[in-house]
Design an enzyme around this catalytic site. Structure first.
Site, mmCIF file in Angstrom:
data_model
loop_
_atom_site.group_PDB
_atom_site.id
_atom_site.type_symbol
_atom_site.label_atom_id
_atom_site.label_comp_id
_atom_site.label_asym_id
_atom_site.label_seq_id
_atom_site.Cartn_x
_atom_site.Cartn_y
_atom_site.Cartn_z
ATOM 1 N N HIS A 1 9.490 -3.480 3.323
ATOM 2 C CA HIS A 1 9.145 -3.696 1.906
ATOM 3 C C HIS A 1 10.403 -3.955 1.075
ATOM 4 C CE1 HIS A 1 5.641 -1.031 3.169
ATOM 5 N NE2 HIS A 1 5.042 -2.114 2.736
ATOM 6 N N MET B 1 0.849 -1.198 0.000
ATOM 7 C CA MET B 1 0.000 0.000 0.000
ATOM 8 C C MET B 1 0.884 1.247 0.000
ATOM 9 S SD MET B 1 -3.401 -1.005 2.085
ATOM 10 C CE MET B 1 -2.772 -0.757 3.717
ATOM 11 N N GLN C 1 -10.421 -2.482 2.309
ATOM 12 C CA GLN C 1 -9.934 -3.234 3.476
ATOM 13 C C GLN C 1 -9.873 -2.373 4.738
ATOM 14 O OE1 GLN C 1 -5.983 -4.181 1.569
ATOM 15 N NE2 GLN C 1 -5.171 -3.841 3.613
ATOM 16 N N ASP D 1 2.272 -9.539 8.991
ATOM 17 C CA ASP D 1 0.837 -9.785 8.791
ATOM 18 C C ASP D 1 0.630 -11.294 8.656
ATOM 19 O OD1 ASP D 1 -0.210 -6.991 8.579
ATOM 20 O OD2 ASP D 1 1.250 -6.923 6.966
HETATM 21 O O1 PAF Z 1 -0.183 -5.924 3.494
HETATM 22 C C1 PAF Z 1 -0.610 -4.966 2.809
HETATM 23 O O2 PAF Z 1 0.058 -3.952 2.628
HETATM 24 C C2 PAF Z 1 -1.998 -5.070 2.186
HETATM 25 O O3 PAF Z 1 -2.878 -5.742 3.024
HETATM 26 C C3 PAF Z 1 -1.982 -5.695 0.785
HETATM 27 C C4 PAF Z 1 -1.521 -7.150 0.830
HETATM 28 C C5 PAF Z 1 -1.074 -4.905 -0.133
HETATM 29 C C6 PAF Z 1 -3.391 -5.687 0.192
HETATM 30 O O4 PAF Z 1 -3.890 -4.384 0.061
#
Ligand code: PAF
Length: 280
Positions: free
Chosen positions: A37, A30, A61, A152
């Site tokens: 990342h 996101m 979401q 996550d």
């Molecule tokens: O983990 C995230 O940043 C989000 O939940 C994802 C997997 C990009 C989905 O929007």
């Protein structure tokens, strides 16, 4: 590196790659990219010929009282990070490109067993939103492998389950949690923490460490271990949950064993943080 916002355009690029039999990796994000990342991108670069990073703050979401509007967005900085790490394409669609119809959207619903625990308890609809957008991204990019952060943990288990159940031919690669020097798991939301709140937030990691130490010294009973560990909880931190699960199935455990996921969520002021550790 190209930044592409249209589905038709990225599809054309992917068709070219597939003709060359390139292994395509997708890192769904996101945005507000950080060293966590970057570690996913590096992993993708190591095992794929071409790497796509998607940057899309997925509106469906987020709950109505959550931080969709203030979620950090900084495309220029994200582009620098991606370029530095050899990303081939950033896919950065507008919400209307992903959700052209607002009504009667097909939603991917993970089984109750997986979604109604951990973060699903307080974030109704969250995992439907994640599952729907991830499946859409998989259909758009058609990656061979997709890379997700272990922070996550529930998200990874759910996405793996969906891929198995719906025969989605994507290998899901879970990558280790990246921590700052003080132990805090890196997160795009950490930038909202004042230095005082950050100190308080460190109690999440301390709790997990105490649990690991007690497990290593032979304790197995969840109640006893958690009671001791929660002594580390800072007064200003509002605990949402702390529990132990089988890391593959998310079954709730009363006794800790090898491959137990211990996951915690808490609010520090208005910032919601999660963290976890897998005991081995
Ligand atoms: O983990 C995230 O940043 C989000 O939940 C994802 C997997 C990009 C989905 O929007």
């Amino acid at each position: 590196m190209k930044t592409i916002s249209k589905i038709s355009e990225i599809r054309n690029e992917i068709i070219g790659w597939k003709k060359n039999n390139f292994v395509v990796g997708l890192v769904p994000t996101m945005g507000a990219l950080h060293i966590g990342h970057e570690s996913l991108i590096k992993q993708a670069k190591d095992c794929c010929d071409k790497v796509v990073v998607s940057i899309f703050v997925n509106p469906i979401q987020f709950g109505p009282n959550e931080d969709y509007n203030i979620y950090p967005r900084n495309l220029e900085k994200d582009q620098e990070i991606c370029k530095r790490n050899g990303v081939d394409i950033i896919f950065h669609p507008e919400p209307a490109e992903i959700y052209p119809e607002n009504e009667h959207l097909t939603i991917v619903t993970p089984p109750e067993f997986y979604k109604n625990k951990l973060c699903g308890i307080t974030r109704a609809g969250h995992f439907e939103g994640v599952s729907t957008v991830v499946l859409k991204l998989f259909n758009i990019v058609q990656p061979d492998k997709a890379f997700f952060g272990q922070k996550d943990a529930q998200q990874i288990v759910i996405i793996k389950k969906i891929c198995r159940d719906l025969n989605v031919p994507v290998e899901i690669v879970g990558c280790p949690i990246i921590r700052d020097n003080d132990g805090l798991a890196v997160s795009s939301r950490n930038q909202f923490l004042s230095s005082e709140a950050r100190q308080q937030a460190l109690s999440l990691h301390r709790i997990l460490q105490v649990i690991v130490d007690l497990y290593k010294s032979g304790s197995r009973q969840k109640c006893e271990i958690f009671t001791e560990a929660l002594k580390e909880l800072s007064d200003e931190v509002e605990l949402e949950y702390l529990d132990a699960y089988d890391a593959e199935t998310l079954d709730i455990l009363n006794k800790l064993k090898s491959n137990t996921l211990v996951a915690i969520a808490a609010r520090v002021g208005r910032v919601r943080l999660i963290d976890n550790i897998v005991i081995n």
